[in-house]
Design an enzyme around this catalytic site. Sequence first.
Site, PDB file in Angstrom:
ATOM      1  N   ASN A   9     -17.646  40.101  -8.215  1.00  0.00           N
ATOM      2  CA  ASN A   9     -17.724  39.313  -8.870  1.00  0.00           C
ATOM      3  C   ASN A   9     -19.472  38.564  -8.721  1.00  0.00           C
ATOM      4  O   ASN A   9     -19.375  37.216  -8.360  1.00  0.00           O
ATOM      5  CB  ASN A   9     -17.558  39.039  -9.896  1.00  0.00           C
ATOM      6  CG  ASN A   9     -17.892  37.837 -10.551  1.00  0.00           C
ATOM      7  OD1 ASN A   9     -18.667  38.567 -11.149  1.00  0.00           O
ATOM      8  ND2 ASN A   9     -16.934  37.581 -11.111  1.00  0.00           N
ATOM      9  N   TRP A  10     -21.180  38.842  -8.820  1.00  0.00           N
ATOM     10  CA  TRP A  10     -21.825  37.592  -8.452  1.00  0.00           C
ATOM     11  C   TRP A  10     -22.086  37.009  -9.435  1.00  0.00           C
ATOM     12  O   TRP A  10     -22.931  36.009  -9.291  1.00  0.00           O
ATOM     13  CB  TRP A  10     -23.206  38.814  -7.894  1.00  0.00           C
ATOM     14  CG  TRP A  10     -23.261  39.767  -7.354  1.00  0.00           C
ATOM     15  CD1 TRP A  10     -21.833  40.138  -5.881  1.00  0.00           C
ATOM     16  CD2 TRP A  10     -23.997  40.356  -6.486  1.00  0.00           C
ATOM     17  NE1 TRP A  10     -22.842  40.551  -5.045  1.00  0.00           N
ATOM     18  CE2 TRP A  10     -24.081  41.102  -4.813  1.00  0.00           C
ATOM     19  CE3 TRP A  10     -25.799  40.399  -6.870  1.00  0.00           C
ATOM     20  CZ2 TRP A  10     -24.749  42.061  -4.924  1.00  0.00           C
ATOM     21  CZ3 TRP A  10     -26.590  41.467  -6.006  1.00  0.00           C
ATOM     22  CH2 TRP A  10     -25.991  42.108  -5.451  1.00  0.00           C
ATOM     23  N   LYS A  11     -21.242  36.548 -10.248  1.00  0.00           N
ATOM     24  CA  LYS A  11     -21.884  36.200 -12.476  1.00  0.00           C
ATOM     25  C   LYS A  11     -23.354  36.045 -12.546  1.00  0.00           C
ATOM     26  O   LYS A  11     -23.884  36.794 -11.441  1.00  0.00           O
ATOM     27  CB  LYS A  11     -20.723  34.760 -11.441  1.00  0.00           C
ATOM     28  CG  LYS A  11     -19.435  34.828 -10.812  1.00  0.00           C
ATOM     29  CD  LYS A  11     -18.643  33.881 -10.304  1.00  0.00           C
ATOM     30  CE  LYS A  11     -17.135  33.937 -10.097  1.00  0.00           C
ATOM     31  NZ  LYS A  11     -16.222  32.700 -10.222  1.00  0.00           N
ATOM     32  N   HIS A  98     -12.430  38.385 -17.341  1.00  0.00           N
ATOM     33  CA  HIS A  98     -12.887  37.467 -16.926  1.00  0.00           C
ATOM     34  C   HIS A  98     -12.490  35.952 -17.302  1.00  0.00           C
ATOM     35  O   HIS A  98     -12.358  36.018 -18.433  1.00  0.00           O
ATOM     36  CB  HIS A  98     -14.032  37.105 -15.610  1.00  0.00           C
ATOM     37  CG  HIS A  98     -14.411  36.451 -14.797  1.00  0.00           C
ATOM     38  ND1 HIS A  98     -14.294  35.109 -14.679  1.00  0.00           N
ATOM     39  CD2 HIS A  98     -14.284  36.714 -13.012  1.00  0.00           C
ATOM     40  CE1 HIS A  98     -14.262  34.313 -13.280  1.00  0.00           C
ATOM     41  NE2 HIS A  98     -14.031  35.856 -12.297  1.00  0.00           N
ATOM     42  N   GLU A 100     -13.480  32.837 -16.982  1.00  0.00           N
ATOM     43  CA  GLU A 100     -14.742  32.011 -17.554  1.00  0.00           C
ATOM     44  C   GLU A 100     -15.577  32.911 -18.633  1.00  0.00           C
ATOM     45  O   GLU A 100     -15.945  31.731 -20.016  1.00  0.00           O
ATOM     46  CB  GLU A 100     -15.997  32.209 -16.027  1.00  0.00           C
ATOM     47  CG  GLU A 100     -15.671  30.920 -15.104  1.00  0.00           C
ATOM     48  CD  GLU A 100     -16.381  32.376 -13.780  1.00  0.00           C
ATOM     49  OE1 GLU A 100     -16.795  33.428 -13.579  1.00  0.00           O
ATOM     50  OE2 GLU A 100     -15.958  31.839 -13.015  1.00  0.00           O
ATOM     51  N   GLU A 170      -5.625  36.741 -11.719  1.00  0.00           N
ATOM     52  CA  GLU A 170      -6.603  35.763 -10.285  1.00  0.00           C
ATOM     53  C   GLU A 170      -6.128  34.596 -11.926  1.00  0.00           C
ATOM     54  O   GLU A 170      -6.836  34.604 -12.552  1.00  0.00           O
ATOM     55  CB  GLU A 170      -8.324  35.881 -11.067  1.00  0.00           C
ATOM     56  CG  GLU A 170      -9.105  37.331 -10.508  1.00  0.00           C
ATOM     57  CD  GLU A 170     -10.442  37.441 -10.592  1.00  0.00           C
ATOM     58  OE1 GLU A 170     -10.913  37.351  -9.678  1.00  0.00           O
ATOM     59  OE2 GLU A 170     -10.937  37.356 -11.474  1.00  0.00           O
ATOM     60  N   GLY A 176     -12.924  30.053  -6.986  1.00  0.00           N
ATOM     61  CA  GLY A 176     -13.623  28.756  -6.728  1.00  0.00           C
ATOM     62  C   GLY A 176     -13.417  27.630  -6.505  1.00  0.00           C
ATOM     63  O   GLY A 176     -14.345  26.129  -6.966  1.00  0.00           O
ATOM     64  N   SER A 216     -10.959  32.680  -4.251  1.00  0.00           N
ATOM     65  CA  SER A 216     -11.252  32.211  -2.783  1.00  0.00           C
ATOM     66  C   SER A 216     -10.615  32.789  -2.161  1.00  0.00           C
ATOM     67  O   SER A 216     -10.153  32.483  -1.018  1.00  0.00           O
ATOM     68  CB  SER A 216     -10.139  30.855  -2.882  1.00  0.00           C
ATOM     69  OG  SER A 216     -11.074  29.478  -4.125  1.00  0.00           O
ATOM     70  N   GLY A 237     -15.371  36.121  -5.402  1.00  0.00           N
ATOM     71  CA  GLY A 237     -16.680  35.638  -6.267  1.00  0.00           C
ATOM     72  C   GLY A 237     -17.319  35.277  -5.395  1.00  0.00           C
ATOM     73  O   GLY A 237     -18.653  35.814  -4.373  1.00  0.00           O
ATOM     74  N   GLY A 238     -17.319  33.836  -4.762  1.00  0.00           N
ATOM     75  CA  GLY A 238     -18.178  33.052  -3.735  1.00  0.00           C
ATOM     76  C   GLY A 238     -18.717  33.621  -2.539  1.00  0.00           C
ATOM     77  O   GLY A 238     -19.797  34.135  -2.241  1.00  0.00           O
TER      78      GLY A 238
HETATM   79  C1  PEP Z   1     -13.484  35.259  -9.328  1.00  0.00           C
HETATM   80  O1  PEP Z   1     -14.569  34.054 -10.519  1.00  0.00           O
HETATM   81  O2  PEP Z   1     -13.585  36.437  -9.388  1.00  0.00           O
HETATM   82  C2  PEP Z   1     -13.286  34.706  -7.975  1.00  0.00           C
HETATM   83  C3  PEP Z   1     -12.204  35.157  -7.875  1.00  0.00           C
HETATM   84  O3  PEP Z   1     -14.342  33.960  -7.608  1.00  0.00           O
HETATM   85  P1  PEP Z   1     -13.848  33.037  -5.909  1.00  0.00           P
HETATM   86  O4  PEP Z   1     -13.574  34.048  -5.033  1.00  0.00           O
HETATM   87  O5  PEP Z   1     -15.258  32.650  -6.152  1.00  0.00           O
HETATM   88  O6  PEP Z   1     -12.216  32.229  -6.279  1.00  0.00           O
END
Ligand code: PEP
Length: 253
Positions: A9-11, A98, A100, A170, A176, A216, A237-238
């Site tokens: 997920n590049w957000k 998600h 967010e 999640e 994050g 994470s 994510g990141g």
């Molecule tokens: C996400 O936003 O779906 C996510 C899992 O982010 P991260 O891997 O950065 O925790």
Amino acid sequence: MRQKIVAGNWKMNNTLDETKKLIKELKKELKSVKLKKDTRVIIAPTFVNLLTATKKTKKTKIEVAAQNMHQAKNGAYTGEISAEMLTSVGVKTVILGHSERRTYFNETDKLLTEKVNTALENNLEVIFCFGEQLEDRNSENHFKVVESQLKNALFHLKSEDIKNIILAYEPVWAIGTGQTASADQAQEMHAFIRGLFASEYSQELADTISILYGGSVKPNNAEEIFSKPDVDGGLIGGASLKAKDFSAIVKAI
Ligand code: PEP
């Protein structure tokens, strides 16, 4: 056999040029990787770069998903994107729910039900995200919260529709933050989720649903998390923004 999936997920990251560059690097990194049968790699760039992404990933191992979608077919919804617009640029999968979106854009279970229905009506596969807040876990309400999120948004669906749903558990406290759930915590929740689907639908159907863990996931913890029997991959994510890190996670599946 259940599909194994690593989705990035590049957000709200990456301009057009950065999108092209990251896809180029990913293709290079993944070229020599032999994906096992029923293993998928998905990236979710921002809306304006989806067409470029679907073009640049044609005939590669990489699939493209959108990060969101509006529930209406079309109309006076300034700034929104419809399911049909996504499929028209070659997108076959959409991330919905998600944390967010739930937190910053007030997306409720009721709204997500509508979005899920619209996506499926338009032949879009859904990566459905859900998970508890830190206070839910601390008060030991995490199972209840997850159960109600799934019941409210998905359990009205028929068995044949569930086949087009990928689940992404999640825990919000792990997104994050660098504070990942332990592999055992992930396994415990994933087994619980699979059990819910077995009770609501059938064990046979529950055994076919891919349940991804998100929060994470990094190259150094992916292998342990993915080794758990009910963890079928990850939503990243990141770490999906760096070709080497994302590829290392793909190699861990
Ligand atoms: C996400 O936003 O779906 C996510 C899992 O982010 P991260 O891997 O950065 O925790």
